[in-house]
Design a protein around this motif. Structure first.
Motif, short mmCIF file in Angstrom:
data_model
loop_
_atom_site.label_atom_id
_atom_site.label_comp_id
_atom_site.label_asym_id
_atom_site.label_seq_id
_atom_site.Cartn_x
_atom_site.Cartn_y
_atom_site.Cartn_z
N VAL A 42 35.53 43.44 43.99
CA VAL A 42 35.17 42.85 42.83
C VAL A 42 35.81 43.03 41.57
CG1 VAL A 42 33.02 42.35 41.35
CG2 VAL A 42 32.68 42.69 43.74
N PHE A 43 35.89 44.12 41.19
CA PHE A 43 36.70 44.51 40.05
C PHE A 43 38.20 44.03 39.99
CE2 PHE A 43 38.73 46.99 36.84
CZ PHE A 43 37.83 47.43 35.64
N GLU A 44 38.88 44.02 41.09
CA GLU A 44 40.19 43.77 41.09
C GLU A 44 40.56 42.33 41.06
OE1 GLU A 44 42.14 45.80 44.29
OE2 GLU A 44 42.43 47.73 43.00
N ASN A 45 39.58 41.68 41.48
CA ASN A 45 39.64 39.90 41.50
C ASN A 45 38.98 39.67 39.88
OD1 ASN A 45 38.61 37.39 41.49
ND2 ASN A 45 38.50 37.49 43.82
N THR A 46 40.06 39.06 39.27
CA THR A 46 39.90 38.89 37.94
C THR A 46 38.78 37.55 37.64
OG1 THR A 46 42.13 39.18 37.49
CG2 THR A 46 40.69 37.79 35.73
N ASN A 47 38.57 36.70 38.90
CA ASN A 47 37.51 35.80 38.66
C ASN A 47 36.18 36.35 38.87
OD1 ASN A 47 39.56 33.61 38.27
ND2 ASN A 47 39.76 33.30 40.32
N LEU A 48 36.14 37.11 39.80
CA LEU A 48 34.75 37.81 40.22
C LEU A 48 34.44 39.00 38.88
CD1 LEU A 48 34.94 38.67 43.86
CD2 LEU A 48 33.64 36.85 42.67
N ARG A 49 35.51 39.63 38.34
CA ARG A 49 35.12 40.41 37.39
C ARG A 49 34.78 40.09 36.18
NH1 ARG A 49 40.09 43.77 34.54
NH2 ARG A 49 40.71 43.24 36.60
N ARG A 50 35.09 38.85 35.80
CA ARG A 50 34.59 38.34 34.35
C ARG A 50 33.07 37.96 34.60
NH1 ARG A 50 38.22 35.16 32.24
NH2 ARG A 50 39.99 35.58 33.46
N LEU A 51 32.61 37.69 35.63
CA LEU A 51 31.13 37.33 36.00
C LEU A 51 30.16 38.39 35.55
CD1 LEU A 51 31.51 35.43 39.45
CD2 LEU A 51 31.44 34.59 37.12
#
Length: 76
Positions: free
Chosen positions: A25-34
């Motif tokens: 989750v953290f390494e996926n920028t689109n998921l992290r910003r959620l």
């Protein structure tokens, strides 16, 4: 949790560790910003919440158990 702004994610049968899930989750920028907060409770429990942050790519991160911050530092 009471206001629908947080969830605890449990990994059944430890098919993936909580740390590995957090890393995905953290390494996926689109998921992290959620998510505004990441908390690891154990090897099979990940807390995620949608608190407001000034910088959506820098969420609050913590451990519930005795772990080192340096492990989370590997993700940043």
């Amino acid at each position: 949790h009471l206001y629908g702004k947080a969830a605890d994610v449990y990994v059944k049968d430890k098919k993936v560790s909580c740390y590995e899930l957090a890393k995905i989750v953290f390494e996926n920028t689109n998921l992290r910003r959620l998510f505004g907060g990441f908390g690891l409770g154990s090897d099979n429990n990940l807390h995620l919440d949608i608190r407001t942050k000034n910088n959506p790519l820098r969420p609050s991160i913590w451990w519930y158990k005795k772990k080192s911050w340096s492990e989370w530092g590997k993700l940043q």
